[in-house]
Design an enzyme around this catalytic site. Structure first.
Site, PDB file in Angstrom:
ATOM      1  N   HIS A 158       0.815  -1.349  -0.003  1.00 22.96           N
ATOM      2  CA  HIS A 158      -0.002  -0.109   0.064  1.00 22.96           C
ATOM      3  C   HIS A 158       0.846   1.304   0.054  1.00 22.96           C
ATOM      4  O   HIS A 158       0.541   2.189   0.388  1.00 22.96           O
ATOM      5  CB  HIS A 158      -0.979   0.007   1.127  1.00 22.96           C
ATOM      6  CG  HIS A 158      -1.573  -1.246   1.383  1.00 22.96           C
ATOM      7  ND1 HIS A 158      -2.979  -1.237   1.011  1.00 22.96           N
ATOM      8  CD2 HIS A 158      -1.364  -2.236   2.133  1.00 22.96           C
ATOM      9  CE1 HIS A 158      -3.441  -2.583   1.289  1.00 22.96           C
ATOM     10  NE2 HIS A 158      -2.432  -3.158   1.740  1.00 22.96           N
ATOM     11  N   SER A 279      14.473  20.674 -17.382  1.00 24.85           N
ATOM     12  CA  SER A 279      13.221  21.286 -17.383  1.00 24.85           C
ATOM     13  C   SER A 279      13.860  22.725 -18.300  1.00 24.85           C
ATOM     14  O   SER A 279      14.784  23.396 -18.241  1.00 24.85           O
ATOM     15  CB  SER A 279      12.832  21.778 -16.142  1.00 24.85           C
ATOM     16  OG  SER A 279      11.956  23.082 -16.372  1.00 24.85           O
ATOM     17  N   LYS A 285      16.141  20.935 -12.085  1.00 22.77           N
ATOM     18  CA  LYS A 285      15.266  19.640 -12.417  1.00 22.77           C
ATOM     19  C   LYS A 285      16.225  18.811 -13.207  1.00 22.77           C
ATOM     20  O   LYS A 285      16.885  18.801 -14.078  1.00 22.77           O
ATOM     21  CB  LYS A 285      14.197  19.902 -13.077  1.00 22.77           C
ATOM     22  CG  LYS A 285      13.059  20.586 -12.282  1.00 22.77           C
ATOM     23  CD  LYS A 285      12.128  19.670 -11.665  1.00 22.77           C
ATOM     24  CE  LYS A 285      10.946  19.278 -12.056  1.00 22.77           C
ATOM     25  NZ  LYS A 285      10.379  18.277 -11.528  1.00 22.77           N
ATOM     26  N   GLU A 292       9.093   7.311 -17.440  1.00 22.67           N
ATOM     27  CA  GLU A 292       7.764   7.752 -17.424  1.00 22.67           C
ATOM     28  C   GLU A 292       7.173   6.999 -18.792  1.00 22.67           C
ATOM     29  O   GLU A 292       6.134   6.671 -18.975  1.00 22.67           O
ATOM     30  CB  GLU A 292       7.520   9.085 -17.313  1.00 22.67           C
ATOM     31  CG  GLU A 292       7.819   9.773 -16.106  1.00 22.67           C
ATOM     32  CD  GLU A 292       7.874  11.173 -15.848  1.00 22.67           C
ATOM     33  OE1 GLU A 292       7.684  12.028 -16.695  1.00 22.67           O
ATOM     34  OE2 GLU A 292       8.242  11.554 -14.790  1.00 22.67           O
TER      35      GLU A 292
END
Ligand code: ARG
Length: 459
Positions: A158, A279, A285, A292
């Site tokens: 979880h 970024s 970043k 992804e």
């Protein structure tokens, strides 16, 4: 006949432009050319052997087909939309190269058995390619696991800290998933291993063909047993799409784990810069875009499986043009999965465990509470439920006093169970907890090392 469709004598009007656009599959099925030519050559050899066509004609056909293959290999072959698909493009080109003898090639076959034969051959080859790529990912997992058998991290359920595990044990859970994925492709290879060639349009043929000969020569175990099923069967494509979807789903889960572990909130792993992007506005970043993409690509594999199942639903038996879109779906799913597998192999290779933080996090969230309960069961003759309650009280106390379980001293612990000595303290050590899990398939170093040995032998 030059520049005309095969069936032009039967048709009064020219093909509609709109139909030509959606009806032509050549831009997709040209990828079948090698298999189409291989099957045509074997078919011709069989027709010669059975004396259905003369050797002289057969040899001309075979030479012509080889020339066409060389042209396509070179990129000098001109694919024509008006000839619809790869089968008719090749047949038309054969007429141009060898003249009327080309007309003997299509004896005792139909495009219906031709296309399903080509497609099965293509999927055999593609499955073997995918299996190779899966093996590469499995090897990368073993390699990374070998270096991390005693790297303790929090095991999560979880997404909440549950029990200490090793990073190796975590990684090898994906080895098992990929092993099943590989088996799914292998199972399909076994199931599809029957050659449909010679089923002709739907009913078989009156020529004395030798289907066992063509089946064997094309590398199939045997010919299919029912001509109607043969031309209408696309189970092997669905199985391929399903195997691809499940494999992509596993990689998507791995990618998601990695994204979470790499997040600033977790900070359990990091990637090599080659696996990151910056970024355009935020100078600091480093984003895990490849992970992804792996997470997202599965959507394509699911979509194509769903599309194929929907095309086949309620389709009466034998061949319908509906099925023509099968190839676009399978080719697309294959290309996507191949990219995803290759990317995953690199990503796994580039992962670094932040061992200090992993250990720190493994200590957060009272992850050894179960070990304390187990200690009471083993040493104090209590039932697990009794021990569970005692351990719950200890957790509540630790939480209230803002301490880790490993920071409690013996006197504090004895408030919850009197008869204890300092041997109990070791159960709150996360490494000890990990190594206590010696049951088959558990996370102890000893187990994981022996699993790695087994995996290395089987791979
Ligand atoms: N291009 C067709 C396909 O891929 C080949 C089979 C055509 N058969 C037919 N009866 N129209 O499905």
């Amino acid at each position: 006949m030059k520049n005309k469709t095969i069936w032009s004598n039967r048709f009064k009007n020219k093909t509609s432009q709109s139909f030509q656009k959606i009806g032509a599959s050549i831009h997709i099925d040209k990828r079948l050319y090698e298999h189409d030519i291989a099957a045509s050559i074997v078919h011709t050899q069989m027709l010669m052997k059975q004396k259905i066509i003369q050797s002289e004609v057969g040899n001309k056909i075979i030479n012509g087909l080889k020339k066409i293959k060389a042209q396509i290999d070179k990129g000098s072959f001109e694919f024509k939309e008006k000839y619809e698909d790869i089968h008719l493009n090749i047949e038309k080109a054969l007429f141009e190269i060898i003249g009327p003898s080309a007309g003997f090639l299509h004896t005792a076959r139909s495009r219906n058995d031709q296309v399903v034969t080509d497609f099965k051959l293509w999927i055999k080859n593609a499955s073997n390619e995918i299996i190779k790529d899966i093996l590469v990912v499995m090897k990368k997992l073993i390699k990374k696991a070998e270096k991390n058998t005693d790297t303790v991290m929090p095991g999560l359920t979880h997404l909440k800290n549950a029990q200490p595990i090793s990073f190796a044990h975590y990684l090898l859970s994906y080895y098992e998933m990929l092993k099943r994925d590989k088996k799914r492709f292998e199972n399909n290879l076994e199931l599809l291993d029957e050659c449909p060639l010679g089923s002709a349009a739907l009913s078989g043929t009156s020529y004395k063909i030798d289907r066992t000969y063509t089946a064997k020569k094309l590398g199939f175990k045997k010919p299919t047993d029912n001509s109607m099923d043969s031309v209408g069967d696309r189970d092997f494509a669905i199985d391929f799409l399903y195997a691809s979807a499940v494999c992509a789903m596993h990689l998507s889960r791995l990618a998601e784990d990695f994204i979470i572990y790499n997040s600033d909130a977790f900070n359990l792993i990091s990637f090599n810069d080659s696996m990151l992007t910056g970024s355009s506005i935020m100078p600091q970043k480093k984003n895990p875009d490849p992970a992804e993409l792996i997470r997202g690509k599965v959507g394509i594999n699911y979509g194509k499986l769903n599309a194929m199942l929907t095309i086949m639903k309620g389709l009466p038996t034998t061949y319908f043009k509906d099925m023509q879109d099968d190839k676009e779906l399978v080719f697309g799913s294959y290309d996507t999965l191949k990219d995803t597998l290759n990317m995953s192999a690199e990503l796994i290779n580039s992962v670094n465990a932040n061992k200090t933080n992993m250990l720190y996090m493994a200590n957060q969230g009272y992850t050894t509470a179960t070990d304390f309960a187990d200690y009471l069961v083993e040493n104090k003759n209590l039932s697990f439920r009794e021990s569970y309650v005692i351990s719950t009280k200890l957790v509540n106390y630790a939480e209230k006093s803002k301490k880790l379980l490993s920071e409690l001293d013996l006197e504090e612990i004895k408030k919850f169970y009197k008869d204890l000595d300092k041997s109990v303290l070791k159960v709150f050590d996360v490494k000890n907890s990990m190594n206590a899990k010696k049951s088959h398939g558990g996370t102890s170093v000893i187990n994981v090392k022996s699993m790695i040995k087994k995996y290395k032998r089987e791979i």
